[in-house]
Design an enzyme around this catalytic site. Structure first.
Site, mmCIF file in Angstrom:
data_model
loop_
_atom_site.group_PDB
_atom_site.id
_atom_site.type_symbol
_atom_site.label_atom_id
_atom_site.label_comp_id
_atom_site.label_asym_id
_atom_site.label_seq_id
_atom_site.Cartn_x
_atom_site.Cartn_y
_atom_site.Cartn_z
ATOM 1 N N GLY A 66 0.870 -1.022 0.018
ATOM 2 C CA GLY A 66 -0.002 0.176 -0.106
ATOM 3 C C GLY A 66 0.748 1.194 -0.046
ATOM 4 N N SER B 70 2.607 -3.529 -4.666
ATOM 5 C CA SER B 70 2.849 -4.767 -4.083
ATOM 6 C C SER B 70 1.990 -6.051 -4.787
ATOM 7 C CB SER B 70 2.857 -4.886 -2.620
ATOM 8 O OG SER B 70 1.430 -4.554 -2.142
ATOM 9 N N GLU C 122 -6.774 -7.674 -11.966
ATOM 10 C CA GLU C 122 -6.979 -6.781 -10.933
ATOM 11 C C GLU C 122 -8.318 -5.913 -11.472
ATOM 12 O OE1 GLU C 122 -4.880 -3.660 -9.250
ATOM 13 O OE2 GLU C 122 -3.454 -5.450 -8.658
ATOM 14 N N ASP D 292 1.831 -1.028 -14.207
ATOM 15 C CA ASP D 292 2.672 -1.701 -13.000
ATOM 16 C C ASP D 292 3.113 -2.874 -13.624
ATOM 17 O OD1 ASP D 292 1.685 0.452 -11.608
ATOM 18 O OD2 ASP D 292 0.315 -0.653 -10.601
HETATM 19 P P1 ADP Z 1 -0.020 -1.620 -3.595
HETATM 20 O O1 ADP Z 1 -0.200 -2.660 -4.760
HETATM 21 O O2 ADP Z 1 -0.230 -0.079 -3.941
HETATM 22 O O3 ADP Z 1 1.150 -2.263 -2.665
HETATM 23 P P2 ADP Z 1 -2.540 -2.452 -3.131
HETATM 24 O O4 ADP Z 1 -4.010 -2.280 -2.252
HETATM 25 O O5 ADP Z 1 -2.975 -2.807 -4.618
HETATM 26 O O6 ADP Z 1 -1.518 -1.839 -2.893
HETATM 27 O O7 ADP Z 1 -2.159 -4.125 -2.985
HETATM 28 C C1 ADP Z 1 -1.855 -4.344 -1.507
HETATM 29 C C2 ADP Z 1 -2.302 -5.677 -1.002
HETATM 30 O O8 ADP Z 1 -1.630 -6.568 -1.504
HETATM 31 C C3 ADP Z 1 -2.396 -5.946 0.465
HETATM 32 O O9 ADP Z 1 -3.593 -5.410 1.267
HETATM 33 C C4 ADP Z 1 -2.413 -7.361 0.527
HETATM 34 O O10 ADP Z 1 -3.550 -7.828 0.375
HETATM 35 C C5 ADP Z 1 -1.819 -7.737 -0.696
HETATM 36 N N1 ADP Z 1 -0.236 -8.216 -0.309
HETATM 37 C C6 ADP Z 1 0.916 -7.240 -0.569
HETATM 38 N N2 ADP Z 1 2.020 -8.085 0.091
HETATM 39 C C7 ADP Z 1 1.545 -9.170 0.602
HETATM 40 C C8 ADP Z 1 2.111 -10.272 1.328
HETATM 41 N N3 ADP Z 1 3.447 -10.445 1.524
HETATM 42 N N4 ADP Z 1 1.137 -11.165 2.010
HETATM 43 C C9 ADP Z 1 -0.045 -11.036 1.719
HETATM 44 N N5 ADP Z 1 -0.723 -10.258 0.873
HETATM 45 C C10 ADP Z 1 0.100 -9.452 0.574
HETATM 46 MG MG MG Z 2 -1.856 -2.192 -6.257
#
Ligand code: ADP
Ligand code: MG
Length: 386
Positions: free
Chosen positions: A126, A131, A164, A176
């Site tokens: 986030g 991520s 997505e 991304d």
């Molecule tokens: P961003 O992509 O900008 O980081 P997003 O809201 O699109 O933000 O994605 C973040 C989400 O990805 C988290 O809320 C979680 O659900 C998931 N996520 C990311 N890294 C992990 C991890 N290591 N383990 C479990 N879920 C993860």
């Molecule tokens: Mg994202």
């Protein structure tokens, strides 16, 4: 700082959870967008790079249709699903990202087998570093190989976008995953969002004596989703009123005339997109001709345009940018969708400490929570590790 598990440790952890060794381990990075904000859905240009923070998945194909998934992050326990019974209404928790990839491949007519999957990631969540796409790109790289699906990078970009948009329910573009799948060490990914045209552009900040800092403000304002949707709607309205397929088709020289067709707010939204596309092109030219030190003013102009014309910045982002510059950064801008998230700052190596201190002090004085500050450089895109 989260310490990533190497492929051997991840495989060993996988074996202790699932009782058998994985078929392989794949990784895919998050990304930083150097410049080109809110240009992707206007069929314009972006310039992200893959970062040295990655999601890694150990995966084993199962003889049945069961999907069993675990993340090393948090205490969420094993999630179970059925590969034959996936639909977007079943999407919840972090597994919506890998399950979305499975579903998107099924939508392409591919029969996806059952899987055991263990995820480990050191991409900050986030923080505007994607991520989520790191997970999706690691998973699709694994499945492409395990299923011998023969998907090229373009197919994988579209499949993860489908995951997505239509499974997770996030209206994201192709930036991304393009960076995560196609990035290389030392280069930014110059991407034409109209046709997925890609050129790798050398971006060796360290070689030029610079660091690129990502400043995660750790704020996310509640109107981020509605703000994103309304900016998209303004861009669509602007394109329609100007009689073009997308704002990509408007040149800076067209702007004075466009002002006559648009209300003042729509005009400013359009002006951001049109000038931002131009700034991406200029950044690419400058990187080719003169190197990273030359692009500071374009980063600054990008921030001003998002703050004043697109109106997607916020007090914390403006403060991060201003403080970074006062600490010696040669350019800084908010990055990502806006209304919170991260800023980037390009600074001489010898000023890194002052820049960090200037931002931290400014946040402290303003009563904001301490930001996270990471140094990032272009790293390799998705690959198999074991
Ligand atoms: P961003 O992509 O900008 O980081 P997003 O809201 O699109 O933000 O994605 C973040 C989400 O990805 C988290 O809320 C979680 O659900 C998931 N996520 C990311 N890294 C992990 C991890 N290591 N383990 C479990 N879920 C993860
Ligand atoms: Mg994202």
């Amino acid at each position: 700082m989260i310490l990533p598990l190497g492929p051997e440790k991840l495989a060993a952890r996988f074996e202790s959870v699932f009782g058998a060794a994985p078929d392989g381990v794949w990784q895919a990075p998050g990304r930083v967008n150097l410049i080109g904000e809110h240009t992707d859905y206007n069929e314009g240009f972006v310039l992200p790079f893959a970062i040295d923070r990655t999601a890694r998945v150990a995966v084993r194909v199962r003889p049945d249709a069961a999907l069993r998934m675990l993340s090393t992050f948090g205490n969420q326990g094993l999630t179970r699903a059925d590969a034959d019974a996936l639909d977007p209404s079943t999407a919840r928790g972090w597994t919506k990202y890998p399950l979305g990839v499975v579903w998107a491949l099924q939508q392409r007519g591919l029969a996806v087998p059952g899987l055991d999957l263990l995820l480990d990631s050191d991409v900050p969540r986030g923080a505007g570093l994607s991520s989520s796409h790191a997970i999706e790109c690691a998973v699709i790289s694994a499945l492409n190989e395990l299923m011998s699906a023969g998907l090229g990078a373009e197919d994988m970009v579209l499949a993860t976008q489908r995951a997505e948009n239509d499974f997770v329910g996030a209206p994201t573009g192709i930036m991304d995953q393009s960076a995560s799948l196609r990035g290389t060490a030392g280069s930014a990914v110059f991407l034409d969002c109209r046709d997925q045209g890609v050129r790798l552009v050398p971006f060796d900040a360290a070689g030029a004596g610079l660091v690129l800092l990502v400043i995660d403000t750790k704020v996310s304002h509640s109107h981020a989703d509605s703000g994103y949707a309304s900016r998209r709607a303004s861009c669509e309205l602007g394109a329609e009123l100007l009689g073009v397929r997308a704002l990509r088709d408007i040149a800076p020289a067209d702007l004075p005339e466009a002002a006559g067709f648009l209300d003042p707010v729509t005009f400013r939204r359009v002006r951001h997109v049109v000038t931002e596309n131009e700034r991406v092109l200029q950044t690419v030219e400058l990187l080719d001709a003169a190197g990273p030190r030359a692009i500071g003013p374009l980063l600054n102009a990008s921030h001003a345009s998002m703050r004043d014309d697109f109106e997607i910045s916020c007090a914390e982002l403006d403060l991060a940018v201003d403080a970074a510059r006062s600490g010696g950064a040669i350019g800084a801008r908010m990055t990502g969708g806006g209304f919170g998230g991260s800023a980037i700052a390009l600074a001489p190596m010898e000023s890194e400490r002052q820049v960090r201190a200037a931002v931290e002090n400014a946040f402290f004085r303003a009563g904001h929570a301490a930001p996270d500050i990471f140094s990032m450089r272009p790293a390799a895109g998705a690959m198999r590790l074991a």
